[in-house]
Design an enzyme around this catalytic site. Structure first.
Site, PDB file in Angstrom:
ATOM      1  N   LYS A 190       0.847  -1.181   0.000  1.00 23.81           N
ATOM      2  CA  LYS A 190       0.000   0.000   0.000  1.00 23.81           C
ATOM      3  C   LYS A 190       0.888   1.238   0.000  1.00 23.81           C
ATOM      4  O   LYS A 190       2.075   1.151   0.240  1.00 23.81           O
ATOM      5  CB  LYS A 190      -0.918   0.011   1.228  1.00 23.81           C
ATOM      6  N   GLU A 211      -2.449   4.579   7.331  1.00 26.01           N
ATOM      7  CA  GLU A 211      -3.225   3.379   7.017  1.00 26.01           C
ATOM      8  C   GLU A 211      -2.781   2.197   7.864  1.00 26.01           C
ATOM      9  O   GLU A 211      -3.613   1.413   8.345  1.00 26.01           O
ATOM     10  CB  GLU A 211      -3.096   3.049   5.530  1.00 26.01           C
TER      11      GLU A 211
END
Length: 255
Positions: A101, A110
């Site tokens: 990611k 995140e």
């Protein structure tokens, strides 16, 4: 804000499948990126239609702004505490549900939000499913202070674990260094293939100057992979080997 009628069918299908898991009273983490943006819109529609009472923590300022504009309640992670579930996208998903990611530069927040959740649900289109992580560049968030030394340490560490000669690029936007929500820089590593993601994760995060990298190891519990025809394949650890098979063509590349 884009109209959901114009949204990519695969992303929309995956988003709807994940949002269907949301229950009244939940504490949710909201991811960042193009697929997560679709999810936020779908979630807002459900909240409006059903009157769901939710408390949400955003993984980026962009997501917070979008969610607030749609009427969702956004609080800080410290205000909410432990989350029931986080729904987020991914740049790559491997057969063990490990992820890369950070294409949007939000992987630090995140990862914090995902680690603060009882469950992480990932939504993606079939092009994000890979047999081995690494074709997508690996983002590494670093301090601006001592950048040259940090870059040299990353190069040396990669050499030691057999990933020598891989390009390390400073991420830019409009010809200027990209600055994360935390005020840091991002180095993008072109690793091509990562034979041992857990080793790379540990190696990078042990280096002075590195804040966090985009490898999510053992954090994803479930994934919904949308197809262009609007159908969804659900992946989870119990049957990942059986269900991931249809996502690949004869070349081993995601369809």
């Amino acid at each position: 804000m884009a109209d959901l009628n114009d949204a990519d069918p695969a992303k929309l299908a995956a988003a709807r499948a994940a949002v269907a898991l949301v229950e009244d009273g939940m504490k949710l983490g909201l991811g960042t990126g193009s697929t997560a943006s679709v999810m936020v819109q779908v979630l807002a529609e459900r909240v409006k239609a059903e009157g769901l009472r939710l408390r949400c923590a955003a993984t980026s300022q962009a997501t917070a702004d979008l969610a607030t504009s749609l009427g969702l309640s956004i609080e800080t992670l410290d205000q909410i505490g432990r989350l029931d579930m986080t729904i987020d996208g991914a740049d790559e998903i491997d057969p063990d549900l490990n992820l890369i990611k950070g294409g949007g530069g939000a992987h630090l927040r995140e990862k914090i939000v995902a680690s603060s959740s009882d469950r992480m649900v990932v939504i993606a289109d079939g092009g994000k499913v890979v047999e081995r992580l690494g074709l997508f560049h690996l983002p590494v968030e670093v301090l601006e202070f001592g950048l040259q030394g940090t870059t040299a340490r990353i190069k040396a560490a990669l050499d030691e674990i057999g990933l020598d000669g891989r390009p390390i690029l400073l991420r830019k936007r409009d010809d200027q260094p990209f600055i994360t929500d935390e005020g840091n820089l991002i180095l993008d590593l072109s690793l091509e293939a990562i034979p041992d993601a857990a080793l790379v994760n540990r190696t990078l995060n042990a280096l002075p100057g590195v804040v966090e990298n985009g490898l999510f190891i053992g954090l994803c519990d479930q994934a919904f992979v949308g197809r262009d025809d609007g159908t969804v394949v659900e992946l989870h650890h119990d049957d990942i080997e059986d269900e991931i098979e249809p996502l690949f063509g004869s070349t081993g590349e995601a369809n």
